[in-house]
Design a protein around this motif. Structure first.
Motif, PDB file in Angstrom:
ATOM      1  N   PRO A  28      38.172  16.795 -20.666  1.00 16.82           N
ATOM      2  CA  PRO A  28      36.822  17.396 -20.568  1.00 16.82           C
ATOM      3  C   PRO A  28      35.747  16.341 -20.785  1.00 16.82           C
ATOM      4  N   GLN A  29      34.643  16.479 -20.018  1.00 17.43           N
ATOM      5  CA  GLN A  29      33.527  15.553 -20.132  1.00 17.43           C
ATOM      6  C   GLN A  29      32.753  15.811 -21.417  1.00 17.43           C
ATOM      7  N   GLN A  30      32.327  14.731 -22.057  1.00 11.49           N
ATOM      8  CA  GLN A  30      31.580  14.839 -23.298  1.00 11.49           C
ATOM      9  C   GLN A  30      30.146  15.266 -23.000  1.00 11.49           C
ATOM     10  N   GLN A  31      29.647  16.272 -23.716  1.00  8.97           N
ATOM     11  CA  GLN A  31      28.310  16.800 -23.479  1.00  8.97           C
ATOM     12  C   GLN A  31      27.250  15.826 -23.969  1.00  8.97           C
ATOM     13  N   ILE A  32      26.186  15.663 -23.170  1.00  5.06           N
ATOM     14  CA  ILE A  32      25.088  14.781 -23.522  1.00  5.06           C
ATOM     15  C   ILE A  32      24.179  15.495 -24.499  1.00  5.06           C
ATOM     16  N   MET A  33      23.879  14.850 -25.623  1.00  4.49           N
ATOM     17  CA  MET A  33      23.032  15.442 -26.642  1.00  4.49           C
ATOM     18  C   MET A  33      21.610  14.898 -26.517  1.00  4.49           C
ATOM     19  N   PRO A  34      20.607  15.757 -26.701  1.00  2.20           N
ATOM     20  CA  PRO A  34      19.217  15.298 -26.620  1.00  2.20           C
ATOM     21  C   PRO A  34      18.885  14.301 -27.732  1.00  2.20           C
ATOM     22  N   ILE A  35      17.889  13.469 -27.459  1.00  2.00           N
ATOM     23  CA  ILE A  35      17.467  12.411 -28.375  1.00  2.00           C
ATOM     24  C   ILE A  35      16.010  12.655 -28.766  1.00  2.00           C
ATOM     25  N   ILE A  36      15.653  12.319 -29.996  1.00  2.76           N
ATOM     26  CA  ILE A  36      14.285  12.482 -30.472  1.00  2.76           C
ATOM     27  C   ILE A  36      13.344  11.561 -29.709  1.00  2.76           C
ATOM     28  N   ASN A  37      12.135  12.055 -29.460  1.00  5.13           N
ATOM     29  CA  ASN A  37      11.068  11.322 -28.760  1.00  5.13           C
ATOM     30  C   ASN A  37      11.413  11.033 -27.303  1.00  5.13           C
ATOM     31  N   LYS A  38      12.271  11.848 -26.711  1.00  4.89           N
ATOM     32  CA  LYS A  38      12.597  11.710 -25.301  1.00  4.89           C
ATOM     33  C   LYS A  38      12.211  12.981 -24.561  1.00  4.89           C
ATOM     34  N   ARG A  39      11.812  12.841 -23.302  1.00 10.77           N
ATOM     35  CA  ARG A  39      11.329  13.953 -22.487  1.00 10.77           C
ATOM     36  C   ARG A  39      12.488  14.617 -21.756  1.00 10.77           C
ATOM     37  N   TYR A  40      12.480  15.965 -21.747  1.00 15.76           N
ATOM     38  CA  TYR A  40      13.508  16.749 -21.077  1.00 15.76           C
ATOM     39  C   TYR A  40      12.856  17.943 -20.401  1.00 15.76           C
ATOM     40  N   MET A  41      13.572  18.484 -19.429  1.00 19.32           N
ATOM     41  CA  MET A  41      13.185  19.755 -18.830  1.00 19.32           C
ATOM     42  C   MET A  41      13.733  20.879 -19.708  1.00 19.32           C
ATOM     43  N   VAL A  42      12.860  21.832 -20.034  1.00 12.46           N
ATOM     44  CA  VAL A  42      13.209  22.903 -20.971  1.00 12.46           C
ATOM     45  C   VAL A  42      12.837  24.239 -20.342  1.00 12.46           C
ATOM     46  N   GLU A  43      13.658  25.237 -20.557  1.00 11.62           N
ATOM     47  CA  GLU A  43      13.366  26.596 -20.099  1.00 11.62           C
ATOM     48  C   GLU A  43      12.505  27.295 -21.150  1.00 11.62           C
ATOM     49  N   LYS A  44      11.344  27.786 -20.716  1.00  9.63           N
ATOM     50  CA  LYS A  44      10.424  28.481 -21.625  1.00  9.63           C
ATOM     51  C   LYS A  44      10.027  29.803 -21.009  1.00  9.63           C
ATOM     52  N   VAL A  56       8.995  17.302 -25.213  1.00 10.16           N
ATOM     53  CA  VAL A  56       9.434  16.139 -25.983  1.00 10.16           C
ATOM     54  C   VAL A  56      10.119  16.629 -27.254  1.00 10.16           C
ATOM     55  N   ILE A  57      11.285  16.083 -27.553  1.00  4.65           N
ATOM     56  CA  ILE A  57      12.007  16.443 -28.771  1.00  4.65           C
ATOM     57  C   ILE A  57      11.313  15.787 -29.965  1.00  4.65           C
ATOM     58  N   ILE A  58      10.832  16.594 -30.896  1.00 11.83           N
ATOM     59  CA  ILE A  58      10.115  16.092 -32.065  1.00 11.83           C
ATOM     60  C   ILE A  58      11.036  15.944 -33.270  1.00 11.83           C
ATOM     61  N   LEU A 106      20.158  24.487 -28.050  1.00 11.57           N
ATOM     62  CA  LEU A 106      20.586  23.480 -27.083  1.00 11.57           C
ATOM     63  C   LEU A 106      20.713  24.051 -25.674  1.00 11.57           C
ATOM     64  N   ASP A 107      21.049  25.332 -25.544  1.00 15.09           N
ATOM     65  CA  ASP A 107      21.251  25.901 -24.216  1.00 15.09           C
ATOM     66  C   ASP A 107      19.958  25.989 -23.408  1.00 15.09           C
ATOM     67  N   LYS A 108      18.772  25.865 -24.043  1.00 14.21           N
ATOM     68  CA  LYS A 108      17.509  25.902 -23.304  1.00 14.21           C
ATOM     69  C   LYS A 108      17.060  24.525 -22.826  1.00 14.21           C
ATOM     70  N   ILE A 109      17.740  23.482 -23.258  1.00 13.44           N
ATOM     71  CA  ILE A 109      17.385  22.120 -22.857  1.00 13.44           C
ATOM     72  C   ILE A 109      18.259  21.717 -21.676  1.00 13.44           C
ATOM     73  N   LEU A 110      17.653  21.412 -20.555  1.00 16.19           N
ATOM     74  CA  LEU A 110      18.357  21.009 -19.332  1.00 16.19           C
ATOM     75  C   LEU A 110      18.514  19.492 -19.369  1.00 16.19           C
ATOM     76  N   VAL A 111      19.598  19.058 -20.014  1.00 20.12           N
ATOM     77  CA  VAL A 111      19.776  17.628 -20.266  1.00 20.12           C
ATOM     78  C   VAL A 111      20.013  16.859 -18.979  1.00 20.12           C
ATOM     79  N   ASN A 112      20.722  17.447 -18.033  1.00 19.69           N
ATOM     80  CA  ASN A 112      21.120  16.723 -16.827  1.00 19.69           C
ATOM     81  C   ASN A 112      20.041  16.701 -15.752  1.00 19.69           C
TER      82      ASN A 112
END
Length: 533
Positions: A28-44, A56-58, A106-112
């Protein structure tokens, strides 16, 4: 005997041939974890729809989900502290104000998903004719597209809540602004219940550590608070307070204004400051309330006086307003401009021209601009066709010269002249009929929804500002003109020190019923005695 084929999963694609080494499936592929102070697409969730926005992850922390944080009694709070926690992310949405920052899973952050990098445009100077066209049509038509001139940016900052760039500030102010954002970037109170309203918090507020990450229940009459719902219900049944602890100085219809002295009602005023900080980004007054007067606006009915907002002002200060707040359930009803009118009425009765304390918040700036335009447009219709000074307008309207200039300069209605027939350093306003008509067309000068009735204000100063200044001047002149006597020419004898009398503090007339041991922050002054259970 045929080799048995491996069973395929519906969501996995594997080769029919077995991989060398005996493994029938890929690891199984290892899941990418979000990083602080980095920009991501998020479902709101915005207005009944789910949208993808850039955030931005604060901050990252293990905590309970928001729906499990809200509890009904103190036993469930203890279970909440002992229960399992989930890794959550505190995000700031780039296109929204800080009041919309929140904790998400984590499920609301679209890491990929790929996030487009912001394009940094080099500012270019616009032609004079283009600048004139964009500025003359008024602030509501200007849109922040492309590079902005200084005049356009100032207009957007005044009317469109455009955030001031830190690069435009001096070094000290920029450093303090960064420290403030770092200290208050994560909200510590999810929601507060006061009266019949449940309000989501906008910003950080220095409540005690025992209240962090928990909902707060606050009595709307005495402003004592607790994170325990059952204890709050017991207090509501026993609390006998039904209005703010001060003198009622204004009443019209169902609205009343109470004057509360910060030196005499410290506990009430400190709780009021903590409450307002939940909805105000920049506020430094929490516990040092001795030198401030608070004017609390309430809606009254047969049950009591329900707080809807307030403003404060420092005693013996040139500012007639230090902080103003109308709580979210009561906004857009005209209460903010009513409080502004009240502050100017108090300064008028004291005999001086007041001004609000700077800097103004985004919502406060819009309310003040609207009020200033309304007062100035009334004078423009009277003196149409003349050129008057800003000092004349200040004396007629009660608005400070600096506020008049900052209001009119966006429309290029005031300027200074170097000719000898003009007063050096004075601002002149040309009130032309076309300019007045253009301001009316742009929507300037609309009257407030609620007008202050001066005849209903029952307040008078013990001493006006001019009288106080003359008294200070006479005292200073008497001290400087006094001649020294013979006994003062030689070294005086040492006077024995008397034992200073013990200062007895008057008993506080405001004695609310005990609520909880959490109603004042831990860094409050030590000399305040608090009721405990």
């Amino acid at each position: 005997m045929s080799k048995r084929e491996p069973r395929k999963r519906a969501h996995d694609s594997t080769n029919e041939a077995a991989a060398p080494g005996g493994n029938d499936s890929e690891p199984p592929q290892q899941q990418i974890m979000p990083i602080i102070n980095k920009r991501y697409m998020v479902e709101k969730f915005i207005i009944n729809t789910v949208k993808k926005v850039v955030a931005v992850i604060i901050h990252i922390d293990f905590r309970k989900p928001p729906q499990e944080v809200r509890t009904n009694n103190y036993k469930s709070i203890e279970n909440h502290e002992q229960g399992a926690k989930e890794l959550m992310y505190y995000v700031h949405y780039e296109e929204l104000d800080r009041r919309n920052d929140e904790w998400i899973t984590l499920d609301k952050i679209l890491v990929n998903e790929v996030v487009v990098e912001p394009v940094i445009k080099v500012p270019t100077k616009a032609p004079v004719e283009d600048l004139h066209k964009e500025i003359v049509v008024g602030p509501p038509v200007i849109k922040p597209s492309g590079a902005l001139t200084r005049s356009q940016r100032r207009t957007l900052e005044e009317y469109s809540h455009l955030k001031t760039d830190l690069n435009d500030l001096d070094a000290t102010t920029a450093r303090l602004e960064r420290e403030h954002e770092e200290r208050t970037k994560v909200k510590n109170i999810p929601q507060i219940t006061i009266g019949a309203h449940e309000i989501l918090a906008w910003y950080y507020s220095p409540f005690p550590p025992d209240c962090e990450n928990l909902d707060i229940y606050m009595c709307e009459y005495c402003l004592l608070y607790t994170p325990h719902h059952e204890r709050f219900k017991q207090h509501i049944d026993t609390c006998k307070v039904r209005q703010p602890p001060g003198n009622e100085i204004y009443r019209k219809d169902h609205l009343s204004v109470y004057e509360v002295d910060g030196s005499g009602q410290k506990l009430y005023c400190q709780c009021l400051c903590l409450l307002s900080k939940l909805f105000m980004d920049h506020k430094t007054l929490y516990f040092d309330v001795d030198d401030f007067m608070f004017y609390v606006l309430c809606e009254t009915d047969e049950h009591g006086a329900h707080i809807v907002g307030y403003f404060s002002r420092e005693v013996e200060s040139a500012n007639n307003l230090a902080c103003i707040m109308v709580f979210p359930p009561f906004q857009k009803k005209g209460y903010g401009k009513l409080l502004i009118q009240f502050s100017y009425e108090l300064s008028r009765r004291e005999g001086y021209i007041g001004m609000p304390e700077k800097p103004l918040s985004d919502l406060g700036k819009v309310s003040y601009r609207s009020y200033w335009w309304w007062r100035l447009m009334k004078l423009f219709h009277i003196h149409q066709g003349h050129t008057v000074t800003a000092t004349f307008l200040s004396n007629e309207s009660g608005i400070a010269v600096d506020d008049i200039v900052s209001t009119l300069i966006t429309m290029r209605m005031c300027r200074q002249y170097k000719e000898p027939e003009f007063i050096p350093g004075e601002w002149y306003v040309r009130i032309h009929r076309k300019i007045v008509d253009h301001c009316v067309m742009c929507g300037y000068g609309k009257p407030p929804r609620l007008l202050l009735d001066r005849t209903k204000v029952r307040w008078a100063p013990a001493q006006t500002r001019p009288e106080f200044e003359r008294q200070q001047q006479r005292t200073a002149a008497a001290m400087t003109s006094r001649r020294a006597s013979k006994s003062q020419n030689v070294t005086p004898l040492v006077t024995p020190l008397a034992t200073p009398p013990i200062e007895q503090k008057p008993e506080d007339t405001y004695t609310p019923s005990p609520l909880t041991d959490h109603h004042v922050a831990t860094d409050a002054p030590d000399h305040i005695s608090l009721p405990l259970n």
